[in-house]
Write a protein that holds these residues in place. Sequence first.
Motif, mmCIF file in Angstrom:
data_model
loop_
_atom_site.group_PDB
_atom_site.id
_atom_site.type_symbol
_atom_site.label_atom_id
_atom_site.label_comp_id
_atom_site.label_asym_id
_atom_site.label_seq_id
_atom_site.Cartn_x
_atom_site.Cartn_y
_atom_site.Cartn_z
ATOM 1 N N TYR A 132 2.707 1.981 -8.075
ATOM 2 C CA TYR A 132 1.720 2.161 -7.010
ATOM 3 C C TYR A 132 2.481 2.643 -5.791
ATOM 4 O O TYR A 132 3.539 2.087 -5.486
ATOM 5 C CB TYR A 132 1.024 0.837 -6.720
ATOM 6 N N PRO A 133 2.055 3.701 -5.113
ATOM 7 C CA PRO A 133 0.799 4.415 -5.258
ATOM 8 C C PRO A 133 0.723 5.212 -6.559
ATOM 9 O O PRO A 133 1.742 5.548 -7.163
ATOM 10 C CB PRO A 133 0.764 5.334 -4.039
ATOM 11 N N SER A 134 -0.499 5.512 -6.928
ATOM 12 C CA SER A 134 -0.744 6.068 -8.253
ATOM 13 C C SER A 134 -0.362 7.531 -8.377
ATOM 14 O O SER A 134 -0.397 8.078 -9.482
ATOM 15 C CB SER A 134 -2.216 5.882 -8.623
ATOM 16 N N PHE A 135 0.023 8.193 -7.254
ATOM 17 C CA PHE A 135 0.430 9.590 -7.375
ATOM 18 C C PHE A 135 1.852 9.721 -7.937
ATOM 19 O O PHE A 135 2.304 10.822 -8.240
ATOM 20 C CB PHE A 135 0.330 10.328 -6.033
ATOM 21 N N LEU A 136 2.565 8.600 -8.082
ATOM 22 C CA LEU A 136 3.931 8.666 -8.578
ATOM 23 C C LEU A 136 3.960 9.091 -10.041
ATOM 24 O O LEU A 136 2.984 8.930 -10.768
ATOM 25 C CB LEU A 136 4.610 7.317 -8.376
ATOM 26 N N PRO A 137 5.078 9.636 -10.518
ATOM 27 C CA PRO A 137 5.111 10.263 -11.851
ATOM 28 C C PRO A 137 4.723 9.309 -12.966
ATOM 29 O O PRO A 137 5.078 8.123 -12.955
ATOM 30 C CB PRO A 137 6.578 10.690 -11.986
ATOM 31 N N TYR A 138 4.015 9.840 -13.930
ATOM 32 C CA TYR A 138 3.655 9.086 -15.125
ATOM 33 C C TYR A 138 4.831 9.069 -16.099
ATOM 34 O O TYR A 138 5.154 8.043 -16.688
ATOM 35 C CB TYR A 138 2.427 9.723 -15.783
ATOM 36 N N PHE A 139 5.456 10.215 -16.267
ATOM 37 C CA PHE A 139 6.619 10.330 -17.156
ATOM 38 C C PHE A 139 7.895 10.423 -16.330
ATOM 39 O O PHE A 139 7.915 11.005 -15.234
ATOM 40 C CB PHE A 139 6.509 11.573 -18.039
ATOM 41 N N VAL A 140 8.969 9.865 -16.862
ATOM 42 C CA VAL A 140 10.297 9.992 -16.274
ATOM 43 C C VAL A 140 11.208 10.595 -17.334
ATOM 44 O O VAL A 140 11.326 10.051 -18.439
ATOM 45 C CB VAL A 140 10.854 8.627 -15.819
#
Length: 862
Positions: free
Chosen positions: A810-818
Amino acid sequence: MKKLLGLSLLFVLPLIVSAQKTADVSVDGQGVMRWGTAGGHAPGSEVQGFGVNYTAPFAHAYRMAKQQGVSLEKAIDDDVYHFARLGFDSYRVHVWDTEISDTLGNLLANEHLKLFDYMLKQMKSRGMKFVLTPIAYWGNGYPEPDEKTPGFSAKYGKDACLTNPEAINAQENYLYQFLNHVNPYTGVAYKNEPDLIAFEVSNEPHHGGTPAQVTAFINRMVASMRKTGCQKPIFYNISHSLQVADGYFNANIQGGTFQWYPTGLGAHHELRGNLLPNVDQYPIPYAVNPAFSKMAKIVYEFDAADVGRSYIYPAMARSFREAGIQMAHQFAYDPTYTAYANTEYNTHFMNLAYAPQKALSLKLASAVFHRVPLYKNYGRFPADTAFDAFRVSYRQDLAEMVTDSQFIYTNSTGSRVPAPEKLTEIAGFGNSSVVTYGGQGAYFLDKIEPGVWRLEVMPDALWVGNVFGRNSPKKENAVINWRSWPMTVQLPDLGNSFTAKPLNDGNAKGIQPNGSSFTVSPGTYLLIRKGVTPKRTGNSRWHNLTLKEFAAPAATLKKTYVLHQPVREATAGRSMTLTATVASVNEPDSVVASFFSGRRPERIKLVKGAGYGYSAVVPDRLLREGFLRYYLTVTEKGVARTYPSGLTGKPADWDFYDENPYQVRVLSATTPISLFDAATDTDQLSGPYVPGSQLVPTSEAGQAEWRVNLETLAVRDPENKNAAPIYDYSMRYNFAPNVAGRRADLLSRQKLVFQGRALNETPCPVQLALITRDGSVYGGVLTIDAKNGSYTLPLDQLKPVKLVSLPRPYPSFLPYFVDTTGGAVGLSLVDIETVQLSIGPGIPQAEQTKKHGLALQRITLE
């Protein structure tokens, strides 16, 4: 309680008139806050600050102090002293407006505001700066039910406060009065306080509507603040509702605020595994927007929630600086009087006395903010685990800083300092090349003058419960013990012959060094090289503290705790090491393990290790297929108690009646290795909540399946309605404790096996992946049918795949994949510790919007 401040303002009006009116801080054309001519900083230099949120004057923290009979002024004094010890120079909080306002937005003169003013004065005296958020929109209850409070937020709630005309009028009135409020302890209004860097209008407004409506709302708030004559930068939270971002950029604000919870919130248990990939970078979605480039950036809240280790904070600070962040504030520092139970925010835990290694990690993060240049990029994980003077290590649970003058470390380290004779500051936990210490608290060594060092030693902190769990003031999760421990200090400036003088009030336990070694109790001391006469006394001021100052909670350890988690499985015929922490007021006479493999128990004495640790090697003859059952008996002053029950007596006593020993499953080396078992492990499975998910018993005794049924794979960002969906659902489980007793067997495994079935009578492709201690991920896709069974993925077919950031940040704009494939050098089975299961890879695009479901029973290595 509801008396307004009008009368008091009359008495201090002349002070307001004569107070500084020029801007202390300004924002340049590149979005960088710069110091003005006040405050002792070079005019035009970059503003840098790091600190914490701290809530003692308000809400739950305030009520807990009242319930315990704690003097809040004294509690604030002690905690603010610790802030100074940790190198914090900034403070932020969302003020509980609901406790200090009425429904019309009038400011109320009450104890909350008085304590807040007192706290700001104490922080100011330590050289700290402030970022204040006047409006929280929160009720004052969490984690308890809300109280009935007089404020406008209680009447309207957050949503209405953003749209209701009367609520907006109340906020304008409140902001005007808040900025004009004169702190009676300083005689200066907030709007003119030179140590107040900036205001953030409100805490986490979640806007709907159009960008134009958002701009209009913000501008009304800002206008009410500017009407006071305030020239300080005004910030607004711009990390929510990204679909109205133009509304932020068009508003009359000078900066945006952000937060970061890279490990989610509310796991209710300590998260395990290497979480450095989760904090590899902090990419702001509109970083290239020309309007945004002119805005300064502050992090108002951040934490690695539910993480009990000490390696992660400097890495977060590094990523913040790369993103252009100038100030950051951890959420939230626990008041010392609540830290034993961690009731305020159970997903967070931070306190120097009760969480010393984490606190030292935060001290290092502060150092990062003051050393690392703005926008500096040190590469991507794992290359960025060593940067500038810093190093972070998941394997060692270590963060450290090594320079010519400073040596700071969160755990025992083998690193060498380049020039010990040039050191001026040491802070640490455990052992290093210059200090060895047997206790479980932090220590600080500061060079006061040539041949004179100030030593501060904190008491021992021991976690005896789940600090991140369901907490209560009645539940003691952490305890303090005051015990004397051996210490060695090897510094060229002190030599091998120095004396020691106790400083803090009430410290009658002097130190008698023998060469460079001595036994020390918690407190503050002067270490003085032979032949040197100190110029300063205990009452002397040094930087932002007085030499004799010391603040630590009294001892709370009243009974003995045996902290021991048996390995789940062990290999037959192979010896294993048994470890335990015995938290006792004094060192026990003995700690003995009694193993029952026949008619008579076999006893093995555990050997004392570092701190409160004990260990013993269990010989291979005791590890036969079946169950290894044993007790631990601690003898103190001739009295024996046996654990896990804690009953008085020994297992061999005729009247010993505890029939629930520790137990380990002992299996042959060829038996499958369990990585995940739904019946026992689901409560620590990380993954986004899916409505209808449930754990269901199967027809096989003792077995269960975890059912996840997805109406669609699309993951949509609730804070950015215009973002493209991600078609993936992933779960993660750290199995390191499950395989701790069978790591040697991992090398002989050849396949990864999924036991379970697909739901909806439809085959479901699944990506199974193994994550190593170094963060590398290797996986492959197999198709699960509707028929329950075993589905096999050969290990030699696993390829590097992307890590899914779990728990979701959170916040949710952070990357889903690393992408951690840059460090991939081939799968090392001895290093695997986490399994990642993903529904999405291998599913054709045309089927991504269809229903997909799994019933997961077990994952094994065979």
